[in-house]
Design an enzyme around this catalytic site. Structure first.
Site, PDB file in Angstrom:
ATOM      1  CB  ALA B 251      -0.924  -0.018   1.210  1.00  0.00           C
ATOM      2  CG  HIS B 252      -1.243   4.939   0.616  1.00  0.00           C
ATOM      3  ND1 HIS B 252      -2.234   5.887   0.458  1.00  0.00           N
ATOM      4  CD2 HIS B 252      -1.599   4.216   1.696  1.00  0.00           C
ATOM      5  CE1 HIS B 252      -3.123   5.731   1.408  1.00  0.00           C
ATOM      6  NE2 HIS B 252      -2.773   4.733   2.162  1.00  0.00           N
TER       7      HIS B 252
END
Lengths: 355, 355, 355
Positions: B251-252
Site C-alpha cells: 500500500a501507499h
C-alpha cells in the site's frame, strides 16, 4: 445510469411447463400447458418467467413474485402456495443449467484473424480460429482448431493451445506454456510466469533459472487475474477438469489432480501435490510441499502445513482435521465454567482445612 | 494435448561429471569422465541426465530413475545405491543454479523498437533497448540502456527505468514511477496506482489526492499481478534486492528494506515500515503502520498488528511471537486433561466432606 | 538510479499561513503572513513547505524538520516547539485533502480518440471523451460525456459507462457491464467476468451459464487488479460510493450497499448481501451467503461465516463478535494460572486425605 431489467429471453424461444419438466426430468404440478419465456431469480422474476427457487432464504420473496411458474427443488416445494404452477426437481442446479442453455442464446462469433494481430511467421493457426485485435503470437505458437484468443492476449514463443480453447482478453501465456483442449482462461490470468526461486549467493538472493513448463490439461477453467507459475526444474501441472476461481496463485512445480476446485484468493506454495476432486475454500493455502489426498476439503482461510489424508476436511490456521479444530474451539469456550469449578473447589477445600 | 518431455539440454553442451564437480565445488563419487547433457528432477530424469536430489521425499524415486549420474546434497548421499555416480555438494541449490546457467541457453533477443509502439516525442530510449509490440510510452519517460519492455506495457508520463530492467508483457507503470537498474517486473504488475485514501466530507468518502511516487530500487523482482501503490504524501519505496511473489499488495507510503522477501498474496497496509532481510510467508499481512525489524520472519497467514523486534518470528492472527503462539496452541490442547483433574478433585473433595 | 525530491509545488501557487487557515477552517499560531509553497510529510519537508503532522509517531522528526510552518491536528499541537508557526485543525485529513487540491495541479488532458482505437460502428461516444491507444470498444458500447478510457482497455459488447468515468490502462469490462457516473477503475481490474458456478453432471463439474450482469453505481472506485464477477442468474451490484482497494474479489450475485469500503485482498463469496457503510479490513472474507448489516466492521483476516448484525465489529476465523473473540483470546492466556491453581488444590486435597 442506464439500466435495463435482466431477462434471459433472447435464446431458444418459449417453452411450456410440460416441456420444461421433460427437459429437466421434473414433475409438473399445475397447468403443464402454460408457456414461460425465460428463467429468473425469485426476487426478480416477472410475468412470463419461470422463477428459480433453490435456497430457503429466497422463499420470503414468493408472496410478491409475479412469475408465471416455478422451478423448485423438492425440499422447498412446500414453501409455494398450493395452486402455484411449478416443476419440481431433486437438484435444481443441473436443471437450471439445462434451461439456461435453452433460453440463453450463445454468443455468436465468426472465425477471423484481426488485421492488427502480430503473428510470427511460423505460427500454426488451426481451422476456424478467432484471433482478436492486438493479439501477439510469438514464434512457434500452435493454435488448435476452433480456439478463440481475445483482444490483447500475448502468447509466448513455443506455446501450444489445443482445440476449442478460449482465452478472454488480456491473458498472457509465457513461453512454452501448454493448454489441452477446451481450456477457458479469463482476463488477466498469467500462465507460465517465473516461480519464486532464489538461493543465497554472497549474501544476495540470486535467482534460480525457472526452466520447467506450465501445463494445463483438458477442460480446465482459470479465473480472472489468477497466476500459475512455470516449473523450476520439472513442470507445474493442472489436471483435467480443474477449475480455479479469480486471483488464485499456484506456485512452481505444483501438481493438481483432475476435477479439483479452488475458490478465490487461494495460494498454493511450491511443489505441493494435490489429489483429484479436492476442494479449496476461499483464501485457503498450502505450504511445506504438503501432499493433499483425493477428495480432501480445505475450509476457507485454512493454512495446510502438513500432509492431508484422502477425504479429510481441514480447517483452521495451522490447519487441522475439522473435527479436531471444532473440538479445540469448543474447549476454549469451556474455560469460564472451568474457572467457576476451580473457585468452588478452592472454597470447599479452604472450608475443609478450617474444620 | 501435445506434449514433449522437458529437457534442459539446449544450452551450453555436455559436461563430464568431473567438470560438473569443478563448476559447483563438489566431490565426485564414481566415474568422473561420464558425460551428462542436462539437469532434471529425480522423478523425471532419463539417460544422459544429471538427476537433482535435494529433498528426502524425492529419494523414493531413485530405484526407478535412469539418470546417468546424480547431483546430491551431502545429507542425502547415503540414500543413493553405493555404485551410483554422483557429485556431492553441501548446498544443492546454488549448485543447481550454476548448472542451469550452464545447460540452459538464455533466450536470445535483439534490441529493437517495434513499429506499433506508441512513443511520445520526448521519450529517452537508451542504447540497446527492446520495445515490444503495442507498448505505450508517455511523455517524459526515460528508458535506460539494455532495458526490455514487453508487449502491451504502458508506462505513464515521467516514469524512469534504469538500465538492464525487464518488464514482461502487460505491465503498467503509473506516471512518475521510478525503477532502478536490473529490476524485473512480471506480467500484470501495476506500479504507482493510487493508494486507498479517503476522508469523510459531508458523510461521503472523499478521495485524498495521491501525489507521492512509487520508487523501486536496483535488483528488485516483482511477481505477476502484484500491485504497488504510489505514496499519498511522500513515497512508497522498495529497497535494493527486494523480491515479491505473485499477487502481493503493497500500500501507499510503505517502506521495504533491502533483500526482504514476500511470498504470494501478502498484503502490507499503508505506512508500514519493514526492515532489511525480512521474510513474509504466503497470505500474511501487516497493518496499523507497524514497524517490522530487520531479519524478522512472518509465518504464513500471520496478521501483524503491532511492532516486531528484529529477528523475531511471528505467527497467528493476530500475530504473536511464534514461541508464544505455539504455547497458546499447546495450552488449548491441555484443557481435556485439566477437566479430568478437576473432576477427580471434585470427587475427592466431596468424599472428604462426607467423612 | 535517477531520483528527485518529491514536492507538491506545481499547482495553485504559494499561500500565506493565514490563507491556509482560512481554506481549512484552522487556527493560526505564529506569523500568519509567512508564505508556503507546498505540503510535505514532516520527515521530508524542507524550507518553504508546510509540514503535515497528524500521527504521534511522526513527532520525532520535528527537531530536524526545516519546514516553514506546520499543519497539525489539535491533539499533537503540544508536540511542536512553542514558537513554531502552525495551523491547528481538529481533523488533519480533510484539511490535507483541501490543500493538496490547491497545491497539486490536476493532470491536464484533452478530449481525443486515439487513431489506434478499435471502435465498433454503433458505439456511442459522448462529448469530450478521451479514448487511449489500442482501446477496443465492441458493438453497442455507450461511453458517457467526459469519460476517459486508458490505453489497452477492452470494453465488451453492450457495456455502458456513464459520464465522467475514468478507466486507467488495462481495464477489461466483459459484455453488458454497466458503470454509473464518476466511476474510477484502476489498471488491471476485471468487471463482469464469469462467476465460479458449476454443477455435477456425470461426475464432472459442468459450467452453469453466467447470464447476469455486473452493475456499478455512481462514484465507485475499484482498485488495481480487482475482480468483480457478473451475476449467474440475476446481477452483481456495487452501490453508490463503494470503494474497493487492490486485489479484491467480489463473486457473482453479491450486493454491496452504498459507501462500503473493502481493503486489499478481501474476498466476498457468491450471493453475500452487504449493507451500507460496512468496512472490511485487509484479507478478510465472507462466505455462506451471509447477510452483513449496515455499518458493520470486519477486522483484518476475519472469515465471516454467518449473518452479522448492523454495527457489529467482527474478528477471528471463523469470525465472531470482536468482544467475544477478545475474551476467547484472553481465556487461553489464563490457562497457565489455572493449571497452578489445580496443582495447588491437588496438593491441599492430598494433604487433607492424609490427615
Amino acid at each position: 445510469m442506464v439500466e435495463h431489467r435482466q431477462t434471459t429471453r433472447s435464446g431458444g424461444g418459449p417453452l411450456s411447463v410440460g416441456d420444461v419438466a421433460a427437459l429437466v426430468d421434473g414433475r409438473v404440478s399445475g397447468d403443464a400447458s402454460v408457456q414461460v419465456v425465460g428463467l429468473a431469480p425469485v426476487d426478480e422474476a416477472d410475468e412470463g418467467d419461470l422463477a428459480f427457487l433453490a435456497a430457503r432464504r429466497y422463499a420470503k420473496h414468493v408472496p410478491r413474485c409475479r412469475a408465471t411458474a416455478y422451478l423448485v427443488s423438492s425440499d422447498l416445494d412446500a414453501s409455494l402456495p398450493e395452486n402455484t404452477t411449478r416443476v419440481v426437481v431433486t437438484d435444481a442446479y443441473p436443471a437450471m443449467r439445462t434451461l439456461l442453455r435453452h433460453f440463453v442464446a450463445e454468443e455468436a462469433w465468426v472465425p477471423c484473424v484481426h488485421a492488427t494481430a502480430v503473428i510470427a511467421e511460423d505460427v500454426h493457426l488451426g481451422d476456424g480460429v478467432q484471433i482478436g485485435p492486438y493479439v501477439v503470437l510469438e514464434r512457434g505458437v500452435h493454435v488448435g482448431d476452433g480456439t478463440r484468443i481475445g483482444a490483447h492476449c500475448v502468447v509466448g514463443r513455443g506455446s501450444v493451445m489445443g482445440s476449442a480453447c478460449r482465452l478472454h482478453p488480456h491473458v498472457v501465456l509465457y513461453h512454452e506454456t501448454e493448454l489441452g483442449n477446451g481450456v477457458e482462461v479469463h482476463s488477466g490470468a498469467r500462465l507460465g510466469s517465473d516461480g519464486f526461486g532464489y538461493t543465497l549467493v554472497d549474501g544476495e538472493h540470486a535467482k534460480i533459472p525457472q526452466v520447467g513448463r506450465c501445463i494445463i490439461e483438458d477442460d480446465v477453467e482459470i479465473g480472472a487475474n489468477s497466476t500459475i507459475d512455470r516449473g523450476s526444474l520439472g513442470d507445474t501441472r493442472l489436471g483435467r477438469g480443474v477449475k480455479l476461481d479469480n486471483l488464485v496463485h499456484v506456485a512452481h512445480n505444483v501438481r493438481v489432480g483432475a476435477r479439483t476446485l479452488m475458490a478465490a484468493l487461494v495460494g498454493i506454495a511450491g511443489s505441493t501435490r494435490i489429489g483429484q476432486g479436492v476442494f479449496f475454500g476461499g483464501q485457503s493455502g498450502a505450504v511445506n510441499q504438503s501432499n493433499i489426498g483425493d477428495g480432501a476439503k480445505i475450509a476457507i482461510q485454512t493454512g495446510v502445513t502438513r500432509d492431508v489424508p484422502p477425504g479429510e476436511t481441514m480447517s483452521g490456521s495451522p490447519g487441522r482435521p475439522h473435527r479436531e479444530e471444532l473440538k479445540r474451539q469448543a474447549l476454549t469456550g469451556r474455560i469460564p465454567k472451568l474457572l467457576e469449578r476451580i473457585e468452588s473447589l478452592e472454597k470447599e477445600v479452604s472450608e475443609l482445612r478450617r474444620e
